[in-house]
Design a protein around this motif. Structure first.
Motif, PDB file in Angstrom:
ATOM      1  N   UNK A  51       0.836  -1.206   0.000  1.00 16.78           N
ATOM      2  CA  UNK A  51       0.000   0.000   0.000  1.00 16.78           C
ATOM      3  C   UNK A  51       0.869   1.254   0.000  1.00 16.78           C
ATOM      4  N   UNK A  52       1.922   1.248   0.803  1.00 15.37           N
ATOM      5  CA  UNK A  52       2.825   2.396   0.836  1.00 15.37           C
ATOM      6  C   UNK A  52       3.527   2.600  -0.495  1.00 15.37           C
ATOM      7  N   UNK A  53       3.966   1.503  -1.106  1.00 21.96           N
ATOM      8  CA  UNK A  53       4.667   1.582  -2.387  1.00 21.96           C
ATOM      9  C   UNK A  53       3.748   2.102  -3.489  1.00 21.96           C
ATOM     10  N   UNK A  58       1.789   6.277  -7.180  1.00 22.84           N
ATOM     11  CA  UNK A  58       0.687   7.049  -7.763  1.00 22.84           C
ATOM     12  C   UNK A  58       0.865   8.549  -7.523  1.00 22.84           C
ATOM     13  N   UNK A  59       1.483   8.926  -6.420  1.00 21.67           N
ATOM     14  CA  UNK A  59       1.774  10.347  -6.201  1.00 21.67           C
ATOM     15  C   UNK A  59       2.750  10.850  -7.258  1.00 21.67           C
ATOM     16  N   UNK A  60       3.676  10.011  -7.637  1.00 20.32           N
ATOM     17  CA  UNK A  60       4.707  10.396  -8.599  1.00 20.32           C
ATOM     18  C   UNK A  60       4.208  10.324 -10.040  1.00 20.32           C
ATOM     19  N   UNK A  61       3.470   9.250 -10.389  1.00 20.41           N
ATOM     20  CA  UNK A  61       3.044   9.037 -11.775  1.00 20.41           C
ATOM     21  C   UNK A  61       1.568   9.338 -12.015  1.00 20.41           C
ATOM     22  N   UNK A  62       0.834   9.645 -10.969  1.00 23.71           N
ATOM     23  CA  UNK A  62      -0.593   9.925 -11.108  1.00 23.71           C
ATOM     24  C   UNK A  62      -1.418   8.652 -11.002  1.00 23.71           C
ATOM     25  N   UNK A 137       7.540   1.233  11.676  1.00 20.71           N
ATOM     26  CA  UNK A 137       6.515   1.477  10.657  1.00 20.71           C
ATOM     27  C   UNK A 137       6.824   2.734   9.852  1.00 20.71           C
ATOM     28  N   UNK A 138       7.288   3.786  10.529  1.00 16.67           N
ATOM     29  CA  UNK A 138       7.657   5.017   9.836  1.00 16.67           C
ATOM     30  C   UNK A 138       8.837   4.776   8.895  1.00 16.67           C
ATOM     31  N   UNK A 139       9.817   4.014   9.345  1.00 18.90           N
ATOM     32  CA  UNK A 139      10.973   3.696   8.496  1.00 18.90           C
ATOM     33  C   UNK A 139      10.529   2.901   7.267  1.00 18.90           C
ATOM     34  N   UNK A 140       9.615   1.972   7.438  1.00 24.67           N
ATOM     35  CA  UNK A 140       9.111   1.196   6.299  1.00 24.67           C
ATOM     36  C   UNK A 140       8.352   2.076   5.323  1.00 24.67           C
ATOM     37  N   UNK A 141       7.560   3.030   5.833  1.00 24.08           N
ATOM     38  CA  UNK A 141       6.841   3.971   4.968  1.00 24.08           C
ATOM     39  C   UNK A 141       7.822   4.816   4.158  1.00 24.08           C
ATOM     40  N   UNK A 143      10.870   4.033   3.420  1.00 24.81           N
ATOM     41  CA  UNK A 143      11.555   3.149   2.481  1.00 24.81           C
ATOM     42  C   UNK A 143      10.699   2.895   1.241  1.00 24.81           C
ATOM     43  N   UNK A 144       9.402   2.692   1.411  1.00 24.21           N
ATOM     44  CA  UNK A 144       8.519   2.458   0.256  1.00 24.21           C
ATOM     45  C   UNK A 144       8.460   3.693  -0.636  1.00 24.21           C
TER      46      UNK A 144
END
Length: 161
Positions: A51-53, A58-62, A137-141, A143-144
């Protein structure tokens, strides 16, 4: 020559090599970055890392509106201690992540781009489990987001080349 005029002349001279090499900004009208905008549909995420990835991608490519490409991906992460205090244990943990991806054209099924990206982030452990869990969890976010940016950059570069 005034300072303003010197800066202007130096700015023009600095831009000449970029113009001579055929440099085109990726997000300029008609650029490779805009060609992928809203055109890539990532596979549905199955866990929080996915979900994070996908969200960062989608933020980057729309968000895909009428996608021309399908993106399949595989995420793997591992953790290892990067700092230790005697008598306390690990106080800093590295989260290492790898995303293997493949971009396929929906119409032909041909692979347009594929590859793998790898990066890491860190977090500090604390005396409480909850704070350490939230830090992980923040580090994983983070990282994604880093990995999604790298994948998007490679996809844009593949479209430009």
């Amino acid at each position: 020559m005034s300072l303003f005029e010197r800066r202007r002349v130096l700015g023009i001279l600095a831009a000449l090599p970029l113009a001579a090499c055929g440099f085109t900004p990726a997000y300029a009208p008609g650029g490779a970055g805009m060609a992928l905008r809203g055109q890539v549909r990532a596979a549905d995420p199955t866990d929080s890392l996915g979900f994070g990835f996908v969200g960062a991608l989608e933020e980057r490519l729309g968000r895909p509106t009428n996608p021309r490409f399908d993106l399949s991906y595989s995420i793997s992460t591992s953790q290892r201690g990067s700092a230790r205090v005697a008598g306390v244990g690990e106080t800093r943990i590295s989260v290492i992540g790898t995303v293997t991806y493949e971009l396929k054209d929906r119409a032909s099924g041909a692979t347009v781009s594929s590859g793998s990206v790898r990066n890491f982030t860190n977090y500090s452990t604390t005396s409480t489990q909850l704070a350490s869990l939230r830090a992980r969890e923040d580090a994983e976010r983070r990282l994604m987001r880093i990995l999604a940016d790298e994948v998007a950059t490679r996809l844009i570069a593949a479209q430009a080349g």
